[in-house]
Design a protein around this motif. Structure first.
Motif, PDB file in Angstrom:
ATOM      1  N   THR A   1      11.445  18.738  -4.298  1.00  0.00           N
ATOM      2  CA  THR A   1      12.163  20.009  -4.193  1.00  0.00           C
ATOM      3  C   THR A   1      12.809  20.182  -2.830  1.00  0.00           C
ATOM      4  N   GLN A   2      12.125  19.799  -1.777  1.00  0.00           N
ATOM      5  CA  GLN A   2      12.675  19.974  -0.429  1.00  0.00           C
ATOM      6  C   GLN A   2      13.937  19.144  -0.231  1.00  0.00           C
ATOM      7  N   VAL A   3      13.949  17.932  -0.752  1.00  0.00           N
ATOM      8  CA  VAL A   3      15.121  17.061  -0.614  1.00  0.00           C
ATOM      9  C   VAL A   3      16.302  17.663  -1.357  1.00  0.00           C
ATOM     10  N   ILE A   4      16.086  18.080  -2.577  1.00  0.00           N
ATOM     11  CA  ILE A   4      17.157  18.681  -3.370  1.00  0.00           C
ATOM     12  C   ILE A   4      17.672  19.944  -2.693  1.00  0.00           C
ATOM     13  N   GLY A   5      16.759  20.776  -2.225  1.00  0.00           N
ATOM     14  CA  GLY A   5      17.149  22.015  -1.559  1.00  0.00           C
ATOM     15  C   GLY A   5      17.943  21.770  -0.291  1.00  0.00           C
ATOM     16  N   GLU A   6      17.516  20.804   0.510  1.00  0.00           N
ATOM     17  CA  GLU A   6      18.236  20.496   1.749  1.00  0.00           C
ATOM     18  C   GLU A   6      19.627  19.958   1.449  1.00  0.00           C
TER      19      GLU A   6
ATOM     20  N   THR B   1       8.529  39.132   6.815  1.00  0.00           N
ATOM     21  CA  THR B   1       9.888  39.033   7.319  1.00  0.00           C
ATOM     22  C   THR B   1      10.464  37.664   7.042  1.00  0.00           C
ATOM     23  N   SER B   2       9.683  36.630   7.286  1.00  0.00           N
ATOM     24  CA  SER B   2      10.140  35.270   7.029  1.00  0.00           C
ATOM     25  C   SER B   2      10.453  35.075   5.559  1.00  0.00           C
ATOM     26  N   GLN B   3       9.602  35.587   4.683  1.00  0.00           N
ATOM     27  CA  GLN B   3       9.819  35.465   3.242  1.00  0.00           C
ATOM     28  C   GLN B   3      11.095  36.194   2.826  1.00  0.00           C
ATOM     29  N   LEU B   4      11.334  37.382   3.371  1.00  0.00           N
ATOM     30  CA  LEU B   4      12.544  38.109   3.040  1.00  0.00           C
ATOM     31  C   LEU B   4      13.778  37.353   3.510  1.00  0.00           C
ATOM     32  N   ASP B   5      13.721  36.753   4.685  1.00  0.00           N
ATOM     33  CA  ASP B   5      14.844  35.976   5.186  1.00  0.00           C
ATOM     34  C   ASP B   5      15.133  34.801   4.264  1.00  0.00           C
ATOM     35  N   VAL B   6      14.090  34.122   3.831  1.00  0.00           N
ATOM     36  CA  VAL B   6      14.259  32.977   2.932  1.00  0.00           C
ATOM     37  C   VAL B   6      14.860  33.439   1.619  1.00  0.00           C
ATOM     38  N   GLU B   7      14.360  34.533   1.080  1.00  0.00           N
ATOM     39  CA  GLU B   7      14.892  35.048  -0.177  1.00  0.00           C
ATOM     40  C   GLU B   7      16.341  35.479  -0.016  1.00  0.00           C
ATOM     41  N   ARG B   8      16.669  36.088   1.117  1.00  0.00           N
ATOM     42  CA  ARG B   8      18.044  36.507   1.373  1.00  0.00           C
ATOM     43  C   ARG B   8      18.964  35.300   1.430  1.00  0.00           C
ATOM     44  N   VAL B   9      18.568  34.288   2.169  1.00  0.00           N
ATOM     45  CA  VAL B   9      19.392  33.085   2.291  1.00  0.00           C
ATOM     46  C   VAL B   9      19.522  32.390   0.939  1.00  0.00           C
ATOM     47  N   ALA B  10      18.426  32.301   0.205  1.00  0.00           N
ATOM     48  CA  ALA B  10      18.475  31.663  -1.117  1.00  0.00           C
ATOM     49  C   ALA B  10      19.411  32.439  -2.039  1.00  0.00           C
ATOM     50  N   GLY B  11      19.350  33.754  -1.971  1.00  0.00           N
ATOM     51  CA  GLY B  11      20.238  34.586  -2.788  1.00  0.00           C
ATOM     52  C   GLY B  11      21.697  34.384  -2.419  1.00  0.00           C
ATOM     53  N   ILE B  12      21.976  34.360  -1.125  1.00  0.00           N
ATOM     54  CA  ILE B  12      23.340  34.121  -0.651  1.00  0.00           C
ATOM     55  C   ILE B  12      23.811  32.753  -1.127  1.00  0.00           C
ATOM     56  N   ALA B  13      22.933  31.780  -1.036  1.00  0.00           N
ATOM     57  CA  ALA B  13      23.290  30.421  -1.425  1.00  0.00           C
ATOM     58  C   ALA B  13      23.653  30.344  -2.903  1.00  0.00           C
ATOM     59  N   VAL B  14      22.866  30.990  -3.739  1.00  0.00           N
ATOM     60  CA  VAL B  14      23.123  30.954  -5.180  1.00  0.00           C
ATOM     61  C   VAL B  14      24.454  31.624  -5.506  1.00  0.00           C
ATOM     62  N   VAL B  15      24.684  32.793  -4.930  1.00  0.00           N
ATOM     63  CA  VAL B  15      25.933  33.513  -5.182  1.00  0.00           C
ATOM     64  C   VAL B  15      27.123  32.719  -4.673  1.00  0.00           C
ATOM     65  N   SER B  16      26.996  32.167  -3.487  1.00  0.00           N
ATOM     66  CA  SER B  16      28.129  31.438  -2.919  1.00  0.00           C
ATOM     67  C   SER B  16      28.454  30.183  -3.712  1.00  0.00           C
ATOM     68  N   ALA B  17      27.442  29.514  -4.197  1.00  0.00           N
ATOM     69  CA  ALA B  17      27.698  28.314  -5.003  1.00  0.00           C
ATOM     70  C   ALA B  17      28.412  28.670  -6.295  1.00  0.00           C
TER      71      ALA B  17
ATOM     72  N   PRO C   1      14.322  26.294  11.899  1.00  0.00           N
ATOM     73  CA  PRO C   1      13.937  25.132  11.074  1.00  0.00           C
ATOM     74  C   PRO C   1      12.907  25.484   9.988  1.00  0.00           C
ATOM     75  N   PRO C   2      11.862  26.294  10.280  1.00  0.00           N
ATOM     76  CA  PRO C   2      10.935  26.638   9.204  1.00  0.00           C
ATOM     77  C   PRO C   2      11.585  27.462   8.088  1.00  0.00           C
ATOM     78  N   GLN C   3      12.517  28.337   8.442  1.00  0.00           N
ATOM     79  CA  GLN C   3      13.214  29.118   7.423  1.00  0.00           C
ATOM     80  C   GLN C   3      14.095  28.217   6.560  1.00  0.00           C
ATOM     81  N   ARG C   4      14.745  27.253   7.189  1.00  0.00           N
ATOM     82  CA  ARG C   4      15.594  26.326   6.438  1.00  0.00           C
ATOM     83  C   ARG C   4      14.749  25.487   5.479  1.00  0.00           C
ATOM     84  N   LEU C   5      13.599  25.022   5.961  1.00  0.00           N
ATOM     85  CA  LEU C   5      12.693  24.267   5.085  1.00  0.00           C
ATOM     86  C   LEU C   5      12.234  25.121   3.908  1.00  0.00           C
ATOM     87  N   ALA C   6      11.873  26.364   4.192  1.00  0.00           N
ATOM     88  CA  ALA C   6      11.401  27.262   3.129  1.00  0.00           C
ATOM     89  C   ALA C   6      12.524  27.562   2.141  1.00  0.00           C
TER      90      ALA C   6
END
Length: 99
Positions: free
Chosen positions: A75-80, A7-23, A50-55
């Motif tokens: 990678t974490q700095v760039i991602g944040e 579930t956590s991995q899916l949430d991270v992938e969902r957020v990452a996907g949203i982020a890429v599309v929105s950018a 916080p763990p999901q945001r870090l991931a």
């Protein structure tokens, strides 16, 4: 991998996907009245633990390092920083809609 990890991995992938599309489309949001999408993006980021945001930052940062050839940055700095930029972009869209 247990159900919580999946579930956590899916949430991270969902957020990452949203982020890429929105950018990719952030420049056009205000022009086409994209406040609904901006609210959804801001809400999704706000709901991250916080763990999901870090991931998510790690996933996004890794993708940026590979595509932008920035191997000397963590990678974490760039991602944040990218997530913060996303939050600011959608805030600008929401704020512009209020004017």
């Amino acid at each position: 991998m247990g159900p919580a990890s999946e579930t956590s991995q899916l949430d991270v992938e969902r957020v990452a996907g949203i982020a890429v599309v929105s950018a990719a489309r952030s420049g056009g949001y205000a022009a086409i009245g994209g406040t609904t999408l901006a609210r959804q993006i801001l809400s999704a980021v706000d709901e991250m633990t916080p763990p999901q945001r870090l991931a998510a930052g790690e996933v996004i940062g890794q993708a940026l390092i590979e595509s932008d050839h920035l191997p000397d940055l963590k990678t974490q700095v760039i991602g944040e920083l990218w997530i913060r930029d996303l939050e600011l972009t959608v805030w600008h869209v929401l704020h512009a809609d209020r004017r």
